[in-house]
Design an enzyme around this catalytic site. Sequence first.
Site, PDB file in Angstrom:
ATOM      1  CG  ASN A   1      -2.268   0.685   0.882  1.00 51.24           C
ATOM      2  OD1 ASN A   1      -2.307   1.686   0.184  1.00 51.24           O
ATOM      3  ND2 ASN A   1      -3.362   0.145   1.387  1.00 51.24           N
ATOM      4  CG  ASP A   2       1.446   3.106   3.679  1.00 54.61           C
ATOM      5  OD1 ASP A   2       0.403   3.680   3.320  1.00 54.61           O
ATOM      6  OD2 ASP A   2       1.573   2.553   4.791  1.00 54.61           O
ATOM      7  CB  ILE A   3       6.005   0.474  -0.489  1.00 50.74           C
ATOM      8  CG1 ILE A   3       5.164  -0.735  -0.916  1.00 50.74           C
ATOM      9  CG2 ILE A   3       6.424   0.350   0.962  1.00 50.74           C
ATOM     10  CD1 ILE A   3       5.934  -2.046  -0.887  1.00 50.74           C
TER      11      ILE A   3
END
Length: 475
Positions: free
Chosen positions: A400-402
């Site tokens: 997700n964040d990456i």
Amino acid sequence: MMEMVGSVQRLTYIGAAILFILSLRGLSAQESARRGNVYGTFGMVLAVAMTALAVLLGTGGEATPGSAALWLAAPIAIGAIIGSVLAARVAMTSMPELVAVLHSFVGAAAVLVGLANYLEPNRAPDPVHDVEIVVGVFIGAVTFTGSVVAFFKLRGTLGSRPLLLPGRHLANLAMLVACGVFGVAFLRAAPPEGLTPLLVITAIASLLGMHLVAAIGGGDMPVVVSLLNSYSGWAASAAGFMLSNDLLIITGALVGSSGAILSYIMCRAMNRSIWNVVFGGFGAAPAAGPSRAGVEAKPVQETTVEAVANLLSGAKSIIVVPGYGMAVAQAQHPVRDLTTILGERGAHVRYAIHPVAGRLPGHMNVLLAEANVPYDIVEEMDEINDDFSTTDVVLIIGANDIVNPSALSDPSSPIYGMPVLQAWKAGKVVMLKRSMSAGYAGVDNAICYNENTLMLFGDAKKTVSALVAALNSSR
């Protein structure tokens, strides 16, 4: 006799230290990681065996070699049994919590060694040794409580959001100064009067460790684990000074320095300073920027297993981006099967690994190695980021964040400035998620709303297994 034992002990410790260095060298690459583990295991067996032998041969006073052997064998056997059971039963998804617990053991051991050294009967005054005790107890207490808090955060018992108390930096500074003041009082006191300031230092350092880690957000937990690894190394090194054990000093220094270097590398990968991470939100207030309300309101394009199977069948170049969701679903083996089928059909398949993917440094690499994914198709972010623009399909599994483009395009995002895998540049992006919930950092992902992104909802293991079945049926 004892001189010969001492000489053999020093030579054995040198050999064990060399094996530990070779172990670190082997663990620096996937291809040699297994060999590095063997070196480390053999070095530890040598160290424990030699230490036990030296203690038995050096037994004096009222204790007999037989009773000393019993006192040594009992804790070694209990520890070996507990360690073996935990290692055999722990799931890969729980590995970060296990590592945090192990770090806490090292910190607790350093505190206990310091207290035991100070309370040793007929101990002669030694200012240098007293400094070693203070330093060892301080580092050990910070490591112990910080690791316990990290364990509960990784386990989900505590929330992932940072605990940002008003005046937290002044509180940290006050606790540090207080430890210094009581440390001076300890050094000036004669045994056993110094026990009270030493216990006060232990209590304040324990509170400091809890507060430092509690103030760090969930998105930084991989760095926290690495930092605690470094702390545990320095705690072990301090215990080595207190016990006059050269090997423990060397081993602790190796662990402490390697953990510090890894933490620095991971912070660079997140475009964060080590101070920003340690002080939990210091300077982390997002800059003013345009609102993303319009982006968040966009609908997503949901797809099906059959449609994704057809898309993958026609792709010539495919990049798989694994994340913590893959670990939770234990989907690494079906993912390996999927990429093997695609490779056999002539597609150029690779894996893209972000330095802070998962909850542990190297978490994704370990999972893929467990699934026997070939090392030569696993690439780091810096190696593969430029290739996304020429890739047909990117398959994001539980990450997700990456892969959040807001890290580069939205100054108002909390993760703005963090280097990410630029998956959105590919021809098509297929994102496997359970739902539209935000990632561990609590940030919505703008890639979900892009025109070239297809959302495939469901459990990662079941979904990838269905993709494998669909591809096999189309042969």
